[in-house]
Design a protein around this motif. Structure first.
Motif, PDB file in Angstrom:
ATOM      1  N   ALA A  90       1.006  -1.309  -0.111  1.00  0.00           N
ATOM      2  CA  ALA A  90       0.035   0.105  -0.167  1.00  0.00           C
ATOM      3  C   ALA A  90       0.811   1.237  -0.019  1.00  0.00           C
ATOM      4  CB  ALA A  90      -1.057  -0.036   1.287  1.00  0.00           C
ATOM      5  N   HIS A  91       2.135   1.249   0.750  1.00  0.00           N
ATOM      6  CA  HIS A  91       2.848   2.447   0.738  1.00  0.00           C
ATOM      7  C   HIS A  91       3.527   2.871  -0.604  1.00  0.00           C
ATOM      8  CE1 HIS A  91       5.861  -0.833   1.536  1.00  0.00           C
ATOM      9  NE2 HIS A  91       6.682   0.155   0.942  1.00  0.00           N
ATOM     10  N   ALA A  92       3.654   1.802  -1.551  1.00  0.00           N
ATOM     11  CA  ALA A  92       4.676   2.011  -2.500  1.00  0.00           C
ATOM     12  C   ALA A  92       4.068   3.297  -3.528  1.00  0.00           C
ATOM     13  CB  ALA A  92       4.354   0.715  -3.594  1.00  0.00           C
ATOM     14  N   VAL A  93       5.124   3.773  -4.142  1.00  0.00           N
ATOM     15  CA  VAL A  93       4.864   5.174  -4.964  1.00  0.00           C
ATOM     16  C   VAL A  93       5.160   4.369  -6.264  1.00  0.00           C
ATOM     17  CG1 VAL A  93       5.995   6.982  -6.115  1.00  0.00           C
ATOM     18  CG2 VAL A  93       5.528   6.871  -3.471  1.00  0.00           C
ATOM     19  N   LEU A  94       4.246   4.894  -7.435  1.00  0.00           N
ATOM     20  CA  LEU A  94       4.483   4.544  -8.565  1.00  0.00           C
ATOM     21  C   LEU A  94       4.705   5.591  -9.631  1.00  0.00           C
ATOM     22  CD1 LEU A  94       1.064   2.297  -8.604  1.00  0.00           C
ATOM     23  CD2 LEU A  94       3.196   1.575  -7.438  1.00  0.00           C
ATOM     24  N   ALA A  95       5.891   5.520 -10.202  1.00  0.00           N
ATOM     25  CA  ALA A  95       6.315   6.678 -11.091  1.00  0.00           C
ATOM     26  C   ALA A  95       6.490   6.096 -12.533  1.00  0.00           C
ATOM     27  CB  ALA A  95       7.590   7.237 -10.409  1.00  0.00           C
ATOM     28  N   SER A  96       6.335   6.837 -13.345  1.00  0.00           N
ATOM     29  CA  SER A  96       6.426   6.678 -14.765  1.00  0.00           C
ATOM     30  C   SER A  96       7.527   7.440 -15.397  1.00  0.00           C
ATOM     31  CB  SER A  96       5.040   6.967 -15.557  1.00  0.00           C
ATOM     32  OG  SER A  96       5.377   6.722 -17.135  1.00  0.00           O
ATOM     33  N   ASN A  97       8.506   7.007 -16.016  1.00  0.00           N
ATOM     34  CA  ASN A  97       9.684   7.635 -16.614  1.00  0.00           C
ATOM     35  C   ASN A  97       9.008   8.206 -18.215  1.00  0.00           C
ATOM     36  OD1 ASN A  97      12.354   8.350 -17.108  1.00  0.00           O
ATOM     37  ND2 ASN A  97      12.506   6.511 -18.630  1.00  0.00           N
ATOM     38  N   SER A  98       7.667   7.896 -18.403  1.00  0.00           N
ATOM     39  CA  SER A  98       7.458   8.592 -19.699  1.00  0.00           C
ATOM     40  C   SER A  98       7.831  10.058 -20.203  1.00  0.00           C
ATOM     41  CB  SER A  98       5.899   8.258 -19.967  1.00  0.00           C
ATOM     42  OG  SER A  98       5.500   8.997 -21.107  1.00  0.00           O
ATOM     43  N   SER A  99       8.274  10.112 -21.403  1.00  0.00           N
ATOM     44  CA  SER A  99       8.414  11.465 -21.871  1.00  0.00           C
ATOM     45  C   SER A  99       7.272  12.303 -22.379  1.00  0.00           C
ATOM     46  CB  SER A  99       9.671  11.441 -22.928  1.00  0.00           C
ATOM     47  OG  SER A  99      10.536  10.666 -22.734  1.00  0.00           O
ATOM     48  N   THR A 100       6.265  11.684 -22.677  1.00  0.00           N
ATOM     49  CA  THR A 100       4.996  12.313 -23.408  1.00  0.00           C
ATOM     50  C   THR A 100       3.670  11.703 -22.810  1.00  0.00           C
ATOM     51  OG1 THR A 100       4.717  10.533 -25.141  1.00  0.00           O
ATOM     52  CG2 THR A 100       6.408  12.296 -25.687  1.00  0.00           C
ATOM     53  N   LEU A 101       3.626  10.791 -21.875  1.00  0.00           N
ATOM     54  CA  LEU A 101       2.359  10.521 -21.359  1.00  0.00           C
ATOM     55  C   LEU A 101       2.432  11.184 -19.812  1.00  0.00           C
ATOM     56  CD1 LEU A 101       2.366   6.952 -22.818  1.00  0.00           C
ATOM     57  CD2 LEU A 101       0.850   9.000 -23.601  1.00  0.00           C
ATOM     58  N   SER A 148      -4.323   2.670 -11.406  1.00  0.00           N
ATOM     59  CA  SER A 148      -3.496   2.295 -10.543  1.00  0.00           C
ATOM     60  C   SER A 148      -4.453   2.344  -9.171  1.00  0.00           C
ATOM     61  CB  SER A 148      -2.284   3.161  -9.956  1.00  0.00           C
ATOM     62  OG  SER A 148      -2.714   4.271  -9.490  1.00  0.00           O
ATOM     63  N   GLY A 149      -5.378   2.813  -9.184  1.00  0.00           N
ATOM     64  CA  GLY A 149      -6.255   2.945  -7.814  1.00  0.00           C
ATOM     65  C   GLY A 149      -5.866   3.481  -6.746  1.00  0.00           C
ATOM     66  N   ARG A 150      -4.475   4.321  -6.946  1.00  0.00           N
ATOM     67  CA  ARG A 150      -4.009   5.015  -5.835  1.00  0.00           C
ATOM     68  C   ARG A 150      -3.371   6.449  -6.513  1.00  0.00           C
ATOM     69  NH1 ARG A 150       0.977   1.028  -4.046  1.00  0.00           N
ATOM     70  NH2 ARG A 150      -0.592  -0.503  -4.283  1.00  0.00           N
ATOM     71  N   ALA A 151      -4.065   7.115  -7.296  1.00  0.00           N
ATOM     72  CA  ALA A 151      -3.792   8.391  -7.882  1.00  0.00           C
ATOM     73  C   ALA A 151      -2.725   9.149  -7.215  1.00  0.00           C
ATOM     74  CB  ALA A 151      -4.763   9.157  -8.304  1.00  0.00           C
ATOM     75  N   GLU A 152      -2.857   9.519  -5.830  1.00  0.00           N
ATOM     76  CA  GLU A 152      -2.054  10.348  -4.979  1.00  0.00           C
ATOM     77  C   GLU A 152      -0.806   9.771  -5.008  1.00  0.00           C
ATOM     78  OE1 GLU A 152      -3.912   7.357  -2.531  1.00  0.00           O
ATOM     79  OE2 GLU A 152      -4.903   8.464  -3.873  1.00  0.00           O
ATOM     80  N   GLN A 153      -0.586   8.425  -5.240  1.00  0.00           N
ATOM     81  CA  GLN A 153       0.883   7.930  -5.203  1.00  0.00           C
ATOM     82  C   GLN A 153       1.623   7.728  -6.366  1.00  0.00           C
ATOM     83  OE1 GLN A 153      -0.924   5.336  -1.780  1.00  0.00           O
ATOM     84  NE2 GLN A 153       1.005   4.522  -2.072  1.00  0.00           N
ATOM     85  N   VAL A 154       0.931   8.390  -7.493  1.00  0.00           N
ATOM     86  CA  VAL A 154       1.436   8.454  -8.848  1.00  0.00           C
ATOM     87  C   VAL A 154       2.066   9.505  -9.432  1.00  0.00           C
ATOM     88  CG1 VAL A 154       0.681   7.787 -11.094  1.00  0.00           C
ATOM     89  CG2 VAL A 154      -0.123   6.324  -9.429  1.00  0.00           C
ATOM     90  N   CYS A 155       3.073   9.706 -10.118  1.00  0.00           N
ATOM     91  CA  CYS A 155       3.764  10.797 -10.681  1.00  0.00           C
ATOM     92  C   CYS A 155       4.640  10.315 -11.839  1.00  0.00           C
ATOM     93  CB  CYS A 155       4.518  11.687  -9.838  1.00  0.00           C
ATOM     94  SG  CYS A 155       6.065  10.783  -8.971  1.00  0.00           S
ATOM     95  N   ASN A 156       5.333  11.442 -12.713  1.00  0.00           N
ATOM     96  CA  ASN A 156       6.073  10.954 -13.421  1.00  0.00           C
ATOM     97  C   ASN A 156       7.464  11.445 -12.978  1.00  0.00           C
ATOM     98  OD1 ASN A 156       4.030  12.294 -15.642  1.00  0.00           O
ATOM     99  ND2 ASN A 156       5.471  10.766 -16.704  1.00  0.00           N
ATOM    100  N   MET A 157       8.688  10.308 -13.422  1.00  0.00           N
ATOM    101  CA  MET A 157       9.871  10.682 -12.690  1.00  0.00           C
ATOM    102  C   MET A 157      10.735  10.423 -14.013  1.00  0.00           C
ATOM    103  SD  MET A 157      11.876   8.258  -9.733  1.00  0.00           S
ATOM    104  CE  MET A 157      13.419   8.846  -8.968  1.00  0.00           C
ATOM    105  N   HIS A 158      10.874  11.612 -14.628  1.00  0.00           N
ATOM    106  CA  HIS A 158      11.393  11.353 -16.161  1.00  0.00           C
ATOM    107  C   HIS A 158      13.096  11.665 -15.977  1.00  0.00           C
ATOM    108  CE1 HIS A 158      11.856  13.580 -20.216  1.00  0.00           C
ATOM    109  NE2 HIS A 158      11.750  12.033 -20.404  1.00  0.00           N
ATOM    110  N   PHE A 159      13.758  10.400 -16.471  1.00  0.00           N
ATOM    111  CA  PHE A 159      15.087  10.536 -16.461  1.00  0.00           C
ATOM    112  C   PHE A 159      15.608  10.966 -18.006  1.00  0.00           C
ATOM    113  CE2 PHE A 159      16.422   8.197 -12.565  1.00  0.00           C
ATOM    114  CZ  PHE A 159      15.198   7.674 -12.044  1.00  0.00           C
ATOM    115  N   PHE A 160      16.885  11.221 -17.948  1.00  0.00           N
ATOM    116  CA  PHE A 160      17.190  11.591 -19.527  1.00  0.00           C
ATOM    117  C   PHE A 160      18.305  10.549 -19.809  1.00  0.00           C
ATOM    118  CE2 PHE A 160      15.032  15.192 -17.812  1.00  0.00           C
ATOM    119  CZ  PHE A 160      14.785  15.755 -18.853  1.00  0.00           C
TER     120      PHE A 160
END
Ligand SMILES: NC(=O)c1ccc[n+]([C@@H]2O[C@H](COP(=O)([O-])OP(=O)(O)OC[C@H]3O[C@@H](n4cnc5c(N)ncnc54)[C@H](O)[C@@H]3O)[C@@H](O)[C@H]2O)c1
Length: 290
Positions: free
Chosen positions: A112-123, A132-144
């Protein structure tokens, strides 16, 4: 933050493998998951070679390298890998249907505590947050690219991303040795690709107007502005197909004609000139080439 020990990276491609290695080098236990076992094998071999090369050049301690490699594991089983993940970085193929399915599985199987990040460049992550059912724990983490080298990580929050998620993601990026920046709301291209797009558009407009040759425009960017390479050199490095893909994705979001793919880039692409990777683009990279 202390609770983060195990990082799951979904996707073993160009980005995923290097993000996982960055985490392993920072002391985290990192699992790389991919649906393609060949990609996992290639990732393992690639990182082994990368580490050996760094050790050979004296840039990485050999114990640190072997310890980092031993902290990495590879699997095709997402559900199982998700079960013990404290933080997930999704770096799978840039397709919304694929990402939605991954985030739905992550939402069901990660603690339940896990953060879910997407590396997407465009989405933007808002597109997968609901699944995901836990929108508040979702963000983009965009690496280069290359993620083991580039310092910038864009942390992009969407409307429902919590402050705690932002804080944990920024801090994780710092612990990976990166210099994260916070993007306060989703905007197509985030910050870095928007800046790059603006420079490329202006460079193309100058070339189209016959104001200067592409060589002289590139030289100006390097010698007057201190850029490590000129805009045409950079487009060739990124790949002209990727430049068009980013423009198409941005245009689809903004409907701004200025964001649409540039005809000059598309014309080169149509003749198979994709940049460095195909041997030619704006420049020729064959023998005696640029
Ligand atoms: N390449 C770049 O320069 C770059 C830079 C920043 C961000 N990104 C983003 O990173 C992500 C990955 O890009 P990449 O260049 O590493 O792509 P890639 O094509 O090199 O790798 C994608 C990997 O995802 C795997 N995959 C596909 N479907 C999957 C699924 N359902 N579950 C698990 N794995 C799956 C593929 O087998 C492949 O190994 C994309 O979202 C992209 O926008 C790419």
């Amino acid at each position: 933050m202390e609770a983060i020990e195990r990082i799951l990276v979904v996707g073993a491609g160009t980005m995923g493998r290097q993000i996982a290695m960055s985490a392993a080098l920072a002391g985290y236990t990192a699992t790389v998951q991919d649906i393609n076992a060949d990609m996992l094998a290639a990732a393992g071999a690639d990182l082994g070679t990368w580490a050996a090369t760094r050790v050979g050049k004296g840039k990485l301690d050999s114990d640190a390298a072997s310890q980092a490699l031993s902290r990495l594991s590879y699997t095709t089983n997402l559900q199982e890998a998700a079960g013990s993940a404290d933080f997930v970085i999704e770096a799978a193929t840039e397709r919304l249907d694929i990402k939605k399915e991954i985030f739905a599985t992550l939402g069901s199987y990660t603690p339940a505590h896990a953060v879910l990040a997407s590396n997407s460049s465009t989405l933007g992550s808002s597109k997968v947050a609901e699944a995901s059912g836990r929108a508040e724990q979702v963000c983009n983490m965009h690496f280069f690219n290359p993620a083991l080298v580039m310092k910038c990580v864009e942390v992009v929050r969407h409307d429902l991303t919590s402050d705690a998620t932002v804080a944990v993601t920024l801090e994780l990026a710092r612990r990976l040795g990166k210099q994260p920046v916070l993007i306060n709301h989703e905007i197509p291209g985030f910050v870095a690709n928007r800046l790059m797009g603006a420079i490329q558009r202006e460079a193309l407009a100058l070339a189209d107007a016959g104001a200067a040759t592409i060589e002289d425009i590139d030289t100006t960017a390097r010698t007057a502005l201190g850029h490590p390479m000129g805009p045409f050199e950079l487009m060739d490095l990124v790949g002209l197909d990727v430049i068009t893909f980013i423009a198409e994705a941005t245009y689809a979001e903004t409907s701004d004609p200025a964001d649409a793919p540039h005809p000059r880039v598309q014309a080169l692409e149509a003749t198979g000139r994709l940049g460095r990777k195909s041997g030619s683009g704006f420049y020729d990279y064959g023998q005696g080439g640029h």
